[in-house]
Design a protein around this motif. Structure first.
Motif, PDB file in Angstrom:
ATOM      1  N   LEU A  17       1.752   4.384   0.924  1.00  0.00           N
ATOM      2  CA  LEU A  17       1.518   3.309  -0.036  1.00  0.00           C
ATOM      3  C   LEU A  17       1.441   3.827  -1.457  1.00  0.00           C
ATOM      4  O   LEU A  17       1.817   3.139  -2.397  1.00  0.00           O
ATOM      5  CB  LEU A  17       0.230   2.569   0.339  1.00  0.00           C
ATOM      6  CG  LEU A  17       0.288   1.826   1.674  1.00  0.00           C
ATOM      7  CD1 LEU A  17      -1.078   1.288   2.034  1.00  0.00           C
ATOM      8  CD2 LEU A  17       1.308   0.717   1.623  1.00  0.00           C
ATOM      9  N   MET A  18       0.978   5.048  -1.631  1.00  0.00           N
ATOM     10  CA  MET A  18       0.875   5.621  -2.970  1.00  0.00           C
ATOM     11  C   MET A  18       2.238   5.909  -3.576  1.00  0.00           C
ATOM     12  O   MET A  18       2.353   6.154  -4.774  1.00  0.00           O
ATOM     13  CB  MET A  18       0.036   6.896  -2.922  1.00  0.00           C
ATOM     14  CG  MET A  18      -1.443   6.641  -2.657  1.00  0.00           C
ATOM     15  SD  MET A  18      -2.410   8.164  -2.512  1.00  0.00           S
ATOM     16  CE  MET A  18      -2.238   8.805  -4.196  1.00  0.00           C
ATOM     17  N   VAL A 113       2.491  -6.807  -4.410  1.00  0.00           N
ATOM     18  CA  VAL A 113       2.171  -5.376  -4.425  1.00  0.00           C
ATOM     19  C   VAL A 113       2.745  -4.716  -5.672  1.00  0.00           C
ATOM     20  O   VAL A 113       2.123  -3.836  -6.273  1.00  0.00           O
ATOM     21  CB  VAL A 113       2.688  -4.688  -3.149  1.00  0.00           C
ATOM     22  CG1 VAL A 113       2.494  -3.183  -3.225  1.00  0.00           C
ATOM     23  CG2 VAL A 113       1.976  -5.238  -1.921  1.00  0.00           C
ATOM     24  N   SER A 120      -2.603  -2.279  -3.279  1.00  0.00           N
ATOM     25  CA  SER A 120      -1.620  -1.212  -3.067  1.00  0.00           C
ATOM     26  C   SER A 120      -1.084  -1.217  -1.644  1.00  0.00           C
ATOM     27  O   SER A 120      -0.551  -0.218  -1.178  1.00  0.00           O
ATOM     28  CB  SER A 120      -2.249   0.148  -3.384  1.00  0.00           C
ATOM     29  OG  SER A 120      -3.382   0.383  -2.552  1.00  0.00           O
TER      30      SER A 120
END
Length: 289
Positions: A17-18, A113, A120
């Motif tokens: 996700l980062m 998002v 996130s």
């Protein structure tokens, strides 16, 4: 963007996700989106056991995204008279006969998002964000309205308003990649049109100017951002890539690529990007003179 080649059951979802960098929200196919969502669900269940049963019911226990979405929304808008099972059957039928509704729902999550710094991951948008959920309920109401099931469409509108405090007439046409941020108090009239890739904050009204009949509501073009509390009234056009400042009252057409603010709204500059819906810049004083 998700690195799909590295997705696996053992891969750290938080690390995935980062790495999200979405220039346009349709970065993932429906299959890859569902895989990523299931990985998020697995990760949350392992880190927070108290939510494991809830996550299983909402996501992990389903075989595709549309049945998951149907389950969540039907349990939100059902009531003592209209049970969740009956509402779920309506959602499932609509998703089967109109797959574009599912595609739009996936696009909408990715838009949130991409634009909202408070999130996130896909999962919380699906399970908790009422702006997203109310938009998907409207998509069902609009589908019913277009298929001459207007009484049922109005029921869905009513439940949407009661549950989420978002009142969208079933006749309103809304594109994909739309974010209703916070969403409380949003009102959208019957003949309004919102194109793809638009961001709208809380307490916004897209309304008429009286009791006139016919085409009487605003047309919001692609890339627009509408700040909180803005009132846009009448059959007017908000041009592509423009921005409406918070608290404004807009009564006339807005040209493409300009920033308007005030009561009544006036042009005060130009956004510093072509898609204000993405930047979500609220301070109109930072726009180009």
């Amino acid at each position: 963007m998700y690195n799909l080649n590295r997705l696996s059951e053992n891969y750290d979802v938080v690390s995935i996700l980062m790495t999200i960098q979405i220039e346009r929200p349709q970065a993932l196919s429906s299959e890859d989106f569902w895989r990523a969502l299931k990985l998020e669900a697995k990760d949350v269940s392992e880190r927070e056991p108290l939510l494991a049963s809830y996550i299983h019911s909402c996501v992990a226990g389903h075989h595709n995204f549309e049945t998951s979405l149907s389950f969540i929304l039907s349990n939100k808008v059902s009531d003592d008279v209209m049970p969740a099972m009956s509402v779920g059957e309506i959602f499932n039928e609509a998703y089967l006969l109109n797959p574009a509704m599912v595609e739009a729902a996936i696009y909408d999550i990715q838009a949130v998002v991409a634009r909202d710094p408070a999130v996130s991951a896909f999962l919380p948008v699906l399970t908790h964000f009422k702006g997203y959920q109310s938009l998907q309920v409207h998509r069902l109401a609009h589908y019913l309205w277009k298929n001459n099931r207007k009484e049922l469409a109005l029921f869905m509108q009513s439940r949407n308003s009661e549950v989420f405090s978002v009142d969208i007439h079933p006749g309103a046409v809304i594109g994909q990649g739309v974010m209703l941020d916070h969403a409380t108090g949003i009102v959208i009239g019957e003949t309004a049109v919102i194109e793809d890739n638009v961001s709208i904050l809380q307490n916004v009204t897209l309304g008429g100017t009286g009791n006139e009949q016919g085409d009487r509501h605003p047309k919001v073009r692609e890339g627009v951002m509408i700040g909180s509390g803005a009132k846009i009234l009448g059959n007017i056009e908000i041009g592509k890539g423009s921005k409406v400042g918070a608290g404004s009252v807009v009564l006339n057409n807005v040209a493409c690529g300009v920033t308007v603010v005030g009561v009544p709204a006036k042009v005060v500059g130009k956004p510093d990007c072509t898609m204000p819906c993405d930047s979500m810049e609220q301070n109109v004083l930072r726009d180009k003179a």
